[in-house]
Design a protein around this motif. Structure first.
Motif, PDB file in Angstrom:
ATOM      1  N   ARG A 125      35.320   9.243  -5.046  1.00  0.00           N
ATOM      2  CA  ARG A 125      34.325   8.616  -5.929  1.00  0.00           C
ATOM      3  C   ARG A 125      32.994   9.367  -5.953  1.00  0.00           C
ATOM      4  O   ARG A 125      32.193   9.161  -6.856  1.00  0.00           O
ATOM      5  N   LYS A 126      32.787  10.238  -4.944  1.00  0.00           N
ATOM      6  CA  LYS A 126      31.524  11.001  -4.916  1.00  0.00           C
ATOM      7  C   LYS A 126      31.658  12.331  -5.655  1.00  0.00           C
ATOM      8  O   LYS A 126      30.670  13.031  -5.859  1.00  0.00           O
ATOM      9  N   ARG A 127      32.852  12.725  -6.032  1.00  0.00           N
ATOM     10  CA  ARG A 127      33.032  14.099  -6.520  1.00  0.00           C
ATOM     11  C   ARG A 127      32.792  14.217  -8.027  1.00  0.00           C
ATOM     12  O   ARG A 127      33.092  13.296  -8.789  1.00  0.00           O
ATOM     13  N   PRO A 128      32.250  15.358  -8.474  1.00  0.00           N
ATOM     14  CA  PRO A 128      31.857  15.490  -9.881  1.00  0.00           C
ATOM     15  C   PRO A 128      33.054  15.567 -10.820  1.00  0.00           C
ATOM     16  O   PRO A 128      34.005  16.315 -10.574  1.00  0.00           O
ATOM     17  N   MET A 129      33.013  14.798 -11.897  1.00  0.00           N
ATOM     18  CA  MET A 129      34.086  14.816 -12.897  1.00  0.00           C
ATOM     19  C   MET A 129      33.599  15.346 -14.249  1.00  0.00           C
ATOM     20  O   MET A 129      34.401  15.661 -15.111  1.00  0.00           O
ATOM     21  N   ASP A 134      34.159  17.639 -19.803  1.00  0.00           N
ATOM     22  CA  ASP A 134      33.632  18.452 -20.918  1.00  0.00           C
ATOM     23  C   ASP A 134      34.758  19.076 -21.763  1.00  0.00           C
ATOM     24  O   ASP A 134      34.809  18.830 -22.966  1.00  0.00           O
ATOM     25  N   PRO A 135      35.669  19.843 -21.175  1.00  0.00           N
ATOM     26  CA  PRO A 135      36.723  20.419 -22.028  1.00  0.00           C
ATOM     27  C   PRO A 135      37.645  19.339 -22.608  1.00  0.00           C
ATOM     28  O   PRO A 135      38.109  19.480 -23.753  1.00  0.00           O
ATOM     29  N   LEU A 136      37.876  18.281 -21.856  1.00  0.00           N
ATOM     30  CA  LEU A 136      38.807  17.257 -22.356  1.00  0.00           C
ATOM     31  C   LEU A 136      38.207  16.514 -23.556  1.00  0.00           C
ATOM     32  O   LEU A 136      38.922  16.157 -24.491  1.00  0.00           O
ATOM     33  N   GLU A 137      36.891  16.325 -23.538  1.00  0.00           N
ATOM     34  CA  GLU A 137      36.245  15.686 -24.688  1.00  0.00           C
ATOM     35  C   GLU A 137      36.288  16.608 -25.908  1.00  0.00           C
ATOM     36  O   GLU A 137      36.444  16.155 -27.034  1.00  0.00           O
ATOM     37  N   ARG A 138      36.185  17.910 -25.666  1.00  0.00           N
ATOM     38  CA  ARG A 138      36.298  18.847 -26.803  1.00  0.00           C
ATOM     39  C   ARG A 138      37.698  18.810 -27.402  1.00  0.00           C
ATOM     40  O   ARG A 138      37.887  18.983 -28.606  1.00  0.00           O
ATOM     41  N   LEU A 144      35.277   6.511 -21.857  1.00  0.00           N
ATOM     42  CA  LEU A 144      34.790   5.196 -22.285  1.00  0.00           C
ATOM     43  C   LEU A 144      33.801   4.622 -21.290  1.00  0.00           C
ATOM     44  O   LEU A 144      32.864   3.933 -21.664  1.00  0.00           O
ATOM     45  N   SER A 145      34.038   4.871 -20.015  1.00  0.00           N
ATOM     46  CA  SER A 145      33.053   4.428 -19.026  1.00  0.00           C
ATOM     47  C   SER A 145      33.225   5.245 -17.767  1.00  0.00           C
ATOM     48  O   SER A 145      34.332   5.675 -17.437  1.00  0.00           O
ATOM     49  N   SER A 146      32.110   5.504 -17.131  1.00  0.00           N
ATOM     50  CA  SER A 146      32.179   6.144 -15.822  1.00  0.00           C
ATOM     51  C   SER A 146      30.838   5.924 -15.144  1.00  0.00           C
ATOM     52  O   SER A 146      29.812   5.768 -15.809  1.00  0.00           O
ATOM     53  N   ALA A 147      30.865   5.885 -13.825  1.00  0.00           N
ATOM     54  CA  ALA A 147      29.647   5.692 -13.075  1.00  0.00           C
ATOM     55  C   ALA A 147      29.040   7.064 -12.832  1.00  0.00           C
ATOM     56  O   ALA A 147      29.494   7.773 -11.923  1.00  0.00           O
ATOM     57  N   ASP A 148      28.078   7.468 -13.696  1.00  0.00           N
ATOM     58  CA  ASP A 148      27.398   8.730 -13.468  1.00  0.00           C
ATOM     59  C   ASP A 148      28.382   9.906 -13.427  1.00  0.00           C
ATOM     60  O   ASP A 148      28.293  10.776 -12.560  1.00  0.00           O
ATOM     61  N   ASP A 149      29.344   9.902 -14.366  1.00  0.00           N
ATOM     62  CA  ASP A 149      30.381  10.945 -14.442  1.00  0.00           C
ATOM     63  C   ASP A 149      31.197  11.045 -13.158  1.00  0.00           C
ATOM     64  O   ASP A 149      31.692  12.118 -12.796  1.00  0.00           O
ATOM     65  N   LEU A 153      36.546   5.761 -13.644  1.00  0.00           N
ATOM     66  CA  LEU A 153      36.276   6.381 -14.941  1.00  0.00           C
ATOM     67  C   LEU A 153      37.416   5.999 -15.901  1.00  0.00           C
ATOM     68  O   LEU A 153      38.579   6.071 -15.534  1.00  0.00           O
ATOM     69  N   THR A 154      37.043   5.555 -17.098  1.00  0.00           N
ATOM     70  CA  THR A 154      38.073   5.194 -18.080  1.00  0.00           C
ATOM     71  C   THR A 154      38.105   6.245 -19.181  1.00  0.00           C
ATOM     72  O   THR A 154      37.077   6.568 -19.781  1.00  0.00           O
ATOM     73  N   LEU A 155      39.295   6.774 -19.407  1.00  0.00           N
ATOM     74  CA  LEU A 155      39.476   7.852 -20.384  1.00  0.00           C
ATOM     75  C   LEU A 155      40.417   7.379 -21.490  1.00  0.00           C
ATOM     76  O   LEU A 155      41.486   6.834 -21.194  1.00  0.00           O
ATOM     77  N   ALA A 156      40.004   7.605 -22.737  1.00  0.00           N
ATOM     78  CA  ALA A 156      40.918   7.378 -23.869  1.00  0.00           C
ATOM     79  C   ALA A 156      41.427   8.741 -24.287  1.00  0.00           C
ATOM     80  O   ALA A 156      40.641   9.623 -24.655  1.00  0.00           O
ATOM     81  N   GLY A 157      42.728   8.914 -24.224  1.00  0.00           N
ATOM     82  CA  GLY A 157      43.318  10.201 -24.588  1.00  0.00           C
ATOM     83  C   GLY A 157      43.178  10.469 -26.086  1.00  0.00           C
ATOM     84  O   GLY A 157      42.924   9.554 -26.885  1.00  0.00           O
TER      85      GLY A 157
END
Ligand code: S3P
Length: 442
Positions: A125-129, A134-138, A144-149, A153-157
């Motif tokens: 939970r402490k590690r940077p995502m 960044d590439p996945l959003e491109r 959709l939600s994440s605590a400070d990246d 973390l919720t991801l919509a594919g």
């Protein structure tokens, strides 16, 4: 997650002797399960690492609709759902301690039209995502939600994934792999351009399953990887070789404990994982490749290691990707050298399972070794011996735990770790295997 802490103590041992085989490679094991799940049909995996990081990844794949079954000791079968075929999971996906499992699966899910929540233990939970988002959003996924990246973390594919050209901002096989796995769903070519080559297991395994992957050199020590999207992946058996990052611990122990001679069986010799063996060779370590052969498309060797004096060296920054997980145990070896060892360019160690740079310094200082950090460089002033006697905080980090125990086998006074439970993430059976060659661990 391990239920309770398990302190362990390593004491100065008599010569280590015998043969041992460390468990399967963690990176290849995790990729075998994920790529098996993205294939239509049945993939048999033998030699799979049955460590917590891999088992957690298996559980997340089941939650996404793949069948992942244990058929025997280190024998597994994956019935895949095909590229883009994951079903939306009912619960959060829990990756435990595993950055690799989590980041690769972010990539695999990013290419599917589903929404999933990724979570892990306090370390993960402490590690940077952000670096992987960044590439996945491109490509078309949405966070959709994440605590400070960070996790959870919720991801919509992506519904309509777009192929991208991605230049990872840091040398990281996890980032490269996430982009390639997401790129499997995109039409056209996904390109990853690495300034420095990192472990190539994803590329090799994609080719093994029939994907069209082209790899060409880029610049001085980089690579350009081009993946043709939407391939038909066909199941092929996978053999997992012994993990060089796990072999590092008995290897260094055998070099440091006077009179030792140990044979490490079937260690993977992939050059992109070979930085520690190169460095120890430069330090004067006595290591001999007894037999070299091919296992599952990788060169493996039995390595004979004999204890002997080592000298201090300067490890160049460009070598870091090929030994990124081996610095804690190399720093332990450096403590037993008469002279100074400088390890350059270790910024990435700050974002591993713990801040490994700080944890390594604390490990050494707590056991009477002189050490300093200058910028991103770690400098160990070896005195040919280490007093020991410390209790090491492991910060949920398996490699700090094992490195500290290796120190205790050769130091004057015992070394205790606060918690050995996380060793099971990558090296189940470590204590028993080490005791089998004579290590005094309890
Ligand atoms: C891994 C890549 C490395 C390494 C980790 C395994 C992989 O991380 O530290 O233990 O299997 O791709 P980075 O890609 O973040 O350097």
């Amino acid at each position: 997650m391990p239920a309770q802490t398990a302190p362990l103590t390593a004491r100065h041992s008599g010569p280590l002797a015998g043969r041992l085989r460390v468990p399967g490679d963690k990176s290849i094991s995790i990729r075998a399960l994920i790529l098996g799940a993205l294939t239509v049909g049945k993939t048999g995996v033998s030699g799979l690492l049955e460590g917590d990081d891999v088992l957690n990844t298996a559980e997340t794949l089941r939650a996404l609709g793949a069948v992942v079954e244990r058929t025997g000791k280190e024998q597994w079968l994956v019935c895949g759902v095909g590229i883009g075929g994951f079903a939306a999971p009912r619960d959060n996906l829990d990756f435990g301690n595993s950055g690799t499992g989590c980041r690769l699966m972010l990539g695999a899910v990013a290419g599917c039209p589903i929404t999933a929540t990724f979570d892990g233990d306090a370390s993960l939970r402490k590690r940077p995502m952000r670096r992987v988002l960044d590439p996945l959003e491109r490509i078309g996924a949405r966070t959709l939600s994440s605590a400070d990246d960070r996790l959870p973390l919720t991801l919509a594919g992506a519904r309509d994934p777009i192929p991208i050209v991605f230049k990872p901002p840091v040398p990281s096989a996890q980032l490269k792999s996430a982009a390639l796995l997401a790129g499997l769903s995109a039409p056209g070519e996904t390109v990853v351009i690495e300034a420095e080559a990192t472990r190539d297991h994803t590329e090799k395994m994609l080719s093994h399953f029939g994907a069209d992957v082209r790899v060409v050199p880029e610049g001085e020590c980089g690579r350009r990887i081009t993946l043709a999207g939407q391939p038909e992946l066909s199941p092929r058996p996978i053999v997992v070789p012994a993990d060089p990052s796990s072999a590092a611990f008995p290897l260094v122990a055998a070099l440091l404990v006077p009179g030792s001679e140990v044979i490490l069986e079937g260690v993977m010799m992939n050059p992109l994982r070979g930085g520690l063996v190169t460095t120890l060779g430069e330090m004067g370590a006595v290591m001999e490749r007894l037999e070299t052969r091919d296992e599952g498309g990788e060169e493996v060797a039995d390595l004979r290691v004999r204890a002997g004096p080592l000298r201090g060296v300067e490890v160049p920054a460009h070598r870091a990707p090929s030994m990124i997980d081996e610095y804690p145990v190399l720093a332990v070896a450096a403590a037993f050298v008469e002279g100074t060892t400088i390890m350059r360019g270790l910024k990435e160690l700050r974002v591993k399972e713990s801040d490994r740079l700080a944890a390594t310094v604390a490990l050494l200082r707590g056991n009477g070794v002189e050490v300093e950090i200058e910028g991103d460089d770690l400098i160990v002033h070896g005195k040919g011996r280490a007093p020991g006697g410390g209790t090491v905080a492991t910060y949920m980090d398996h490699r700090i735990a094992m490195a500290a125990l290796v120190m205790g086998l050769a130091s004057e006074k015992p070394v205790t770790i606060d918690d050995g439970a996380f060793i099971a993430t990558s090296f189940p059976g470590f204590v028993e295997l080490m005791r089998g060659v004579g290590a005094d661990l309890s």
